[in-house]
Design an enzyme around this catalytic site. Sequence first.
Site, PDB file in Angstrom:
ATOM      1  N   ARG A  47       0.823  -1.104   0.040  1.00 23.62           N
ATOM      2  CA  ARG A  47      -0.305  -0.211   0.031  1.00 23.62           C
ATOM      3  C   ARG A  47       0.832   1.229   0.190  1.00 23.62           C
ATOM      4  NH1 ARG A  47      -2.019   3.314   4.093  1.00 23.62           N
ATOM      5  NH2 ARG A  47      -1.788   1.107   6.026  1.00 23.62           N
ATOM      6  N   TYR A  99     -19.518  13.568 -16.127  1.00 21.73           N
ATOM      7  CA  TYR A  99     -19.689  12.493 -15.563  1.00 21.73           C
ATOM      8  C   TYR A  99     -20.284  11.978 -14.105  1.00 21.73           C
ATOM      9  CZ  TYR A  99     -18.232   7.130 -14.010  1.00 21.73           C
ATOM     10  OH  TYR A  99     -18.596   6.144 -13.617  1.00 21.73           O
ATOM     11  N   ASP A 170     -10.274  15.420 -17.328  1.00 20.27           N
ATOM     12  CA  ASP A 170     -10.882  13.457 -17.237  1.00 20.27           C
ATOM     13  C   ASP A 170     -10.631  13.511 -19.091  1.00 20.27           C
ATOM     14  OD1 ASP A 170     -12.259  11.287 -17.556  1.00 20.27           O
ATOM     15  OD2 ASP A 170     -13.626  11.946 -15.887  1.00 20.27           O
ATOM     16  N   LYS A 195     -12.377   1.743 -18.855  1.00 17.33           N
ATOM     17  CA  LYS A 195     -12.685   1.914 -19.638  1.00 17.33           C
ATOM     18  C   LYS A 195     -12.111   1.227 -21.210  1.00 17.33           C
ATOM     19  CE  LYS A 195     -15.533   3.541 -17.203  1.00 17.33           C
ATOM     20  NZ  LYS A 195     -16.338   4.698 -16.776  1.00 17.33           N
TER      21      LYS A 195
END
Length: 373
Positions: A47, A99, A170, A195
């Site tokens: 992490r 979005y 974006d 995507k």
Amino acid sequence: MQKLPSRLKLESWLVAAGRSAEPGAPLNVPPIPASNFILGQERSYSRTDSTPTWEALEEIIGGLEAGRAVAFASGMAAVAAIFDQLAAGALVVIPDDCYQGVVGLAMAGAARGRWSVQRIALTDTVAWQQACAEADLIWLESPSNPLLTVADLAAICAAPRKPGAIVAVDNTFATPLNQQPLAFGATVAVQSATKFIGGHSDLLAGVVTTRDENLWQQLQRTRALAGATPGTFEAFLAVRGARTLALRLERAQRNAMELAQRLEQHPLVTRVRYPGLPSHPTHETAKRVLKGFGTIISFDLRGDAAFADAVCHNVRLIRHATSLGAVETTMERRAAIAGQEHLPPTLLRLSVGVEDVDDLWEDLDSAIRTAAG
Ligand SMILES: *Cc1c(COP(=O)(O)O)cnc(C)c1O
């Protein structure tokens, strides 16, 4: 990592980057499912210290825009990490068409008094340029979801800004192959790698790219603190997807242009929104700022929502599903989604894949005709 010839084209970079230089190492960085590593080297815990699998993805996507990337668990985790950079009371500007997840995040933060939100039409370049002088976060999305409005990013990103302001783009719909926000002067570019980069509807991931070394480190710190790390197998699959991004995009956007033109002639279609069509309101801007017009088409049907729903249920090759950017063509009625009721009721968003274009057309046309009875 492997040393590569300088000045590779993006298509070659996608194939060659993110590989080991070690003789005997696997040609592809394997999925390394490790939470922790034996102490003594720089990596101890995934992490906080990253894993080789995420780093391969970051090298590939960062290099596409001559920046450095930070990979996240999803596109929204990437978006949230950028919003997390804001000081209390910041001014955030987001587009009119945006979005829905980003709108939700911005509005939720505003409701808690963390920042205030202003919305500007993507086509109002002057208003965006003025906002750059005052806002702390300029959030652009172009082409936008689902109206496919193309903003003049070159002009907006060149406007003088408030010191320390972040201009974020974006770039999910365009991908770095069709548009390079960092080259225009944006501070960060965001991809939902779910995507086009993944490209096969089988993972969630997000990537932020920046040329600002300080911000790059800050985004890594935010990821570590929030625990918004990508999954190992997701990162492995996203790398595999990235290898064929250029091929998939080329084929799918050729299909999309053809379908958009045919839809425009269809007697039961009232409007087609595709930036590659001369009829699109931002076609001229698209020609200037985009290298390709993308694979997403939004079109309105004659009739009502029930008719549009029937079309979605009649398709057989095209799948009735949300999301976009994958090898398979998907379609959905956007106004059916909670929070999207403001959209035209019969607007269908089509994410064009890599199937044969005549097969796609036959499926779509017969689904429309069958619904019309
Ligand atoms: C899907 C999408 C996102 C969010 O990405 P997730 O991977 O679903 O979290 C953000 N922006 C755009 C334009 C998207 O299409």
